[in-house]
Design a protein around this motif. Structure first.
Motif, PDB file in Angstrom:
ATOM      1  N   SER A  91      11.957 -26.310  95.364  1.00  0.00           N
ATOM      2  CA  SER A  91      10.503 -26.178  95.551  1.00  0.00           C
ATOM      3  C   SER A  91      10.216 -24.901  96.328  1.00  0.00           C
ATOM      4  O   SER A  91      11.061 -24.424  97.105  1.00  0.00           O
ATOM      5  CB  SER A  91       9.944 -27.331  96.372  1.00  0.00           C
ATOM      6  N   GLU A  92       9.026 -24.414  96.154  1.00  0.00           N
ATOM      7  CA  GLU A  92       8.582 -23.234  96.875  1.00  0.00           C
ATOM      8  C   GLU A  92       8.702 -23.500  98.379  1.00  0.00           C
ATOM      9  O   GLU A  92       8.386 -24.608  98.843  1.00  0.00           O
ATOM     10  CB  GLU A  92       7.130 -22.936  96.501  1.00  0.00           C
ATOM     11  N   GLY A  93       9.186 -22.510  99.114  1.00  0.00           N
ATOM     12  CA  GLY A  93       9.307 -22.668 100.574  1.00  0.00           C
ATOM     13  C   GLY A  93      10.686 -23.139 101.002  1.00  0.00           C
ATOM     14  O   GLY A  93      11.026 -23.064 102.185  1.00  0.00           O
ATOM     15  N   GLU A  94      11.478 -23.596 100.063  1.00  0.00           N
ATOM     16  CA  GLU A  94      12.855 -23.985 100.432  1.00  0.00           C
ATOM     17  C   GLU A  94      13.705 -22.717 100.517  1.00  0.00           C
ATOM     18  O   GLU A  94      13.369 -21.696  99.906  1.00  0.00           O
ATOM     19  CB  GLU A  94      13.433 -24.938  99.386  1.00  0.00           C
ATOM     20  N   ASN A  95      14.794 -22.824 101.260  1.00  0.00           N
ATOM     21  CA  ASN A  95      15.680 -21.654 101.321  1.00  0.00           C
ATOM     22  C   ASN A  95      17.132 -22.037 101.060  1.00  0.00           C
ATOM     23  O   ASN A  95      17.511 -23.213 101.137  1.00  0.00           O
ATOM     24  CB  ASN A  95      15.514 -20.909 102.654  1.00  0.00           C
ATOM     25  N   ILE A  96      17.883 -21.003 100.718  1.00  0.00           N
ATOM     26  CA  ILE A  96      19.323 -21.152 100.433  1.00  0.00           C
ATOM     27  C   ILE A  96      20.045 -20.150 101.318  1.00  0.00           C
ATOM     28  O   ILE A  96      19.618 -18.996 101.429  1.00  0.00           O
ATOM     29  CB  ILE A  96      19.601 -20.822  98.945  1.00  0.00           C
ATOM     30  N   VAL A  97      21.131 -20.582 101.945  1.00  0.00           N
ATOM     31  CA  VAL A  97      21.894 -19.682 102.827  1.00  0.00           C
ATOM     32  C   VAL A  97      23.217 -19.322 102.155  1.00  0.00           C
ATOM     33  O   VAL A  97      23.942 -20.211 101.686  1.00  0.00           O
ATOM     34  CB  VAL A  97      22.144 -20.355 104.203  1.00  0.00           C
ATOM     35  N   ILE A  98      23.496 -18.026 102.111  1.00  0.00           N
ATOM     36  CA  ILE A  98      24.788 -17.557 101.570  1.00  0.00           C
ATOM     37  C   ILE A  98      25.312 -16.408 102.444  1.00  0.00           C
ATOM     38  O   ILE A  98      24.515 -15.722 103.082  1.00  0.00           O
ATOM     39  CB  ILE A  98      24.684 -17.050 100.095  1.00  0.00           C
ATOM     40  N   PRO A  99      26.616 -16.186 102.450  1.00  0.00           N
ATOM     41  CA  PRO A  99      27.118 -14.987 103.116  1.00  0.00           C
ATOM     42  C   PRO A  99      26.707 -13.741 102.324  1.00  0.00           C
ATOM     43  O   PRO A  99      26.655 -13.794 101.088  1.00  0.00           O
ATOM     44  CB  PRO A  99      28.641 -15.159 103.082  1.00  0.00           C
ATOM     45  N   VAL A 109      23.043 -16.242  91.045  1.00  0.00           N
ATOM     46  CA  VAL A 109      22.482 -17.530  90.600  1.00  0.00           C
ATOM     47  C   VAL A 109      21.378 -18.011  91.545  1.00  0.00           C
ATOM     48  O   VAL A 109      20.413 -18.648  91.115  1.00  0.00           O
ATOM     49  CB  VAL A 109      23.559 -18.642  90.480  1.00  0.00           C
ATOM     50  N   TRP A 110      21.525 -17.691  92.832  1.00  0.00           N
ATOM     51  CA  TRP A 110      20.519 -18.106  93.834  1.00  0.00           C
ATOM     52  C   TRP A 110      19.369 -17.103  93.847  1.00  0.00           C
ATOM     53  O   TRP A 110      18.205 -17.497  93.936  1.00  0.00           O
ATOM     54  CB  TRP A 110      21.158 -18.241  95.222  1.00  0.00           C
ATOM     55  N   GLN A 111      19.716 -15.825  93.736  1.00  0.00           N
ATOM     56  CA  GLN A 111      18.662 -14.803  93.743  1.00  0.00           C
ATOM     57  C   GLN A 111      17.712 -14.990  92.562  1.00  0.00           C
ATOM     58  O   GLN A 111      16.526 -14.697  92.661  1.00  0.00           O
ATOM     59  CB  GLN A 111      19.293 -13.397  93.702  1.00  0.00           C
ATOM     60  N   GLU A 122      20.689 -14.097 103.215  1.00  0.00           N
ATOM     61  CA  GLU A 122      22.038 -13.528 103.151  1.00  0.00           C
ATOM     62  C   GLU A 122      22.506 -13.186 104.553  1.00  0.00           C
ATOM     63  O   GLU A 122      21.893 -12.375 105.234  1.00  0.00           O
ATOM     64  CB  GLU A 122      22.030 -12.279 102.267  1.00  0.00           C
ATOM     65  N   VAL A 123      23.568 -13.821 104.959  1.00  0.00           N
ATOM     66  CA  VAL A 123      24.043 -13.668 106.337  1.00  0.00           C
ATOM     67  C   VAL A 123      25.290 -12.784 106.362  1.00  0.00           C
ATOM     68  O   VAL A 123      26.269 -13.059 105.648  1.00  0.00           O
ATOM     69  CB  VAL A 123      24.399 -15.064 106.930  1.00  0.00           C
ATOM     70  N   GLU A 132      31.137 -18.991 110.877  1.00  0.00           N
ATOM     71  CA  GLU A 132      30.539 -20.293 110.535  1.00  0.00           C
ATOM     72  C   GLU A 132      29.206 -20.440 111.264  1.00  0.00           C
ATOM     73  O   GLU A 132      28.197 -20.814 110.674  1.00  0.00           O
ATOM     74  CB  GLU A 132      31.458 -21.465 110.920  1.00  0.00           C
ATOM     75  N   GLN A 133      29.224 -20.109 112.579  1.00  0.00           N
ATOM     76  CA  GLN A 133      28.005 -20.263 113.372  1.00  0.00           C
ATOM     77  C   GLN A 133      26.917 -19.321 112.865  1.00  0.00           C
ATOM     78  O   GLN A 133      25.734 -19.691 112.829  1.00  0.00           O
ATOM     79  CB  GLN A 133      28.323 -20.000 114.856  1.00  0.00           C
ATOM     80  N   ALA A 134      27.316 -18.133 112.427  1.00  0.00           N
ATOM     81  CA  ALA A 134      26.331 -17.179 111.892  1.00  0.00           C
ATOM     82  C   ALA A 134      25.615 -17.805 110.692  1.00  0.00           C
ATOM     83  O   ALA A 134      24.394 -17.691 110.553  1.00  0.00           O
ATOM     84  CB  ALA A 134      27.029 -15.884 111.500  1.00  0.00           C
ATOM     85  N   LEU A 135      26.365 -18.489 109.852  1.00  0.00           N
ATOM     86  CA  LEU A 135      25.751 -19.147 108.684  1.00  0.00           C
ATOM     87  C   LEU A 135      24.843 -20.287 109.129  1.00  0.00           C
ATOM     88  O   LEU A 135      23.719 -20.437 108.656  1.00  0.00           O
ATOM     89  CB  LEU A 135      26.836 -19.684 107.750  1.00  0.00           C
ATOM     90  N   LEU A 136      25.347 -21.078 110.067  1.00  0.00           N
ATOM     91  CA  LEU A 136      24.580 -22.249 110.516  1.00  0.00           C
ATOM     92  C   LEU A 136      23.302 -21.831 111.249  1.00  0.00           C
ATOM     93  O   LEU A 136      22.271 -22.496 111.131  1.00  0.00           O
ATOM     94  CB  LEU A 136      25.447 -23.150 111.400  1.00  0.00           C
TER      95      LEU A 136
END
Ligand SMILES: Cc1ncc(COP(=O)(O)O)c(C=O)c1O
Length: 376
Positions: A91-99, A109-111, A122-123, A132-136
């Protein structure tokens, strides 16, 4: 280990993180399959289906899945990741975290979802003290999914998946792992790391041909993944071609993601490769892979001008060793290695060596001597 592989004596193969050579058993399985097809066609299709089941069982063992109902066989990693991205209905407003340093398949695929108002965070984990903490830290209550490679393709950083998976679980965030740079080299436990999805093609550390991939999807999530491709093979009663049942009844296990005819030749090959790895022992393989990387670190440290780009602390590396010579043009060094029959890659601004468990020390030495000689 040499008896399992028959590499040409002129080839210095340090490229399992790209495309691996096949073991003898895999070559034999493909030849046998070709001969069978030539002489009796699909007379024993029932046995091919048994091989398919055996492969699923072996994949289960490789990742410690609970049941083969969670395992599908797809074409490649990109197909599996696309199936997740396109199936989850963001849904709009959701986010995905990737390195930020992911291989393109695990980014694009996410972009591609950004047009639907999904944010992709993108971290940069390359130089982070605590990747790991940077991603979290990039997660919040709108983070629907976190996707990362178990081992980064360019410089070989190995992530602590259990830490990430535990945090995702607490945040009700889905956790997707591209495990292509781990499976077949280092141990992987899908239950311990709480992954919801695991994807990996077989042509790297699993030593099989390109085009046959593991797709793991946790049982409880399967119904919520909308299907975007359809075909006979994904039906509950796939071999009832007369459609005796009314309506479409999709299989209620991971077979639902396998739309049409399986790649039986690829399955025969991957099954042979995994059979060999399991026979040798995954623990033993991991130990040898890590030993080879440590050997390369030791030798590279002793070479003038060399900087190792792969993290060298325990549990932070797997089978990838990336380095550069700070005193010269590394693209030229790479081209020289290629011209000298050293199969390796230029990744992450450096030269990537990726020996497997079967790579003899003298093969690594020959490559290192070429690196040394080039520096003059
Ligand atoms: C981390 C990673 N993911 C995916 C791939 C390849 O994906 P596919 O199986 O779709 O070719 C590679 C290949 O280099 C990779 O290193």
């Amino acid at each position: 280990m040499d008896r399992y592989f028959q590499l040409d004596e002129h080839i210095i193969h340090l490229n399992h993180a790209a495309v691996a050579p096949w073991p003898v058993v895999t070559r034999d399985a493909v030849i046998a399959f070709a001969n069978e097809n030539m002489t009796i066609g699909s007379r024993h299709y029932d046995l091919w289906m048994k091989t398919e089941q055996q492969l699923k069982q072996r994949l289960l063992q490789l990742i410690n899945a609970e049941t083969t109902d969670e395992i599908a066989i797809l074409k490649n990693t990109s197909e599996g990741l696309s199936l997740i991205a396109q199936g989850l209905s963001f849904s709009e407003g959701e986010n995905i975290v990737i390195p930020a340093q992911e291989f393109p398949s695990n980014k694009v695929v996410w972009q591609a979802l950004q047009t639907q108002g999904v944010e992709v965070r993108e971290v940069d984990i390359q130089d982070a003290d605590d990747p790991e903490q940077a991603l979290l830290d990039a997660m919040d209550k709108h983070t629907r999914l976190l996707s990362c490679s178990s081992v980064q393709f360019a410089r070989g950083l190995r992530l602590d998946l259990a830490v990430i998976g535990q945090a995702c679980k607490q945040n009700a965030t889905l956790f997707c792992v591209d495990a292509i740079q781990s499976l077949g080299a280092i141990e992987f436990d899908v239950q311990a790391c709480h992954a919801d999805f695991v994807v990996a093609d077989g042509h790297k550390w699993m030593c099989a041909p390109e085009g046959t991939a593991l797709f793991y999807c946790r049982k409880e999530i399967q119904p919520s993944l909308q299907l975007r491709q359809y075909g006979w093979h994904m039906l509950k009663d796939a071999f009832d071609f007369t459609h005796r049942h009314s309506g479409i009844q999709i299989a209620d296990n991971a077979q639902r993601f396998e739309s049409g005819s399986p790649n039986m030749m690829g399955i025969a090959a991957l099954n042979a490769s995994l059979g060999l790895l399991i026979d040798i022992g995954l623990e033993k393989i991991q130990s040898q892979v890590l030993q080879n990387s440590a050997y390369l670190f030791d030798r590279l440290w002793a070479l003038p001008g060399i900087k190792i780009l792969t993290p060298t602390t325990e549990n932070r590396y797997a089978g990838i060793v990336t380095f550069k010579n700070e005193r010269l043009d590394n693209v030229m060094l790479y081209e020289h290695l290629q011209a000298s029959n050293v199969l390796c890659a230029f990744r992450g601004d450096g030269i990537r060596f990726s020996p497997h468990f079967h790579t003899p020390v003298d093969i690594m030495d020959r490559a290192l001597n070429i690196v040394l000689d080039f520096a003059g």
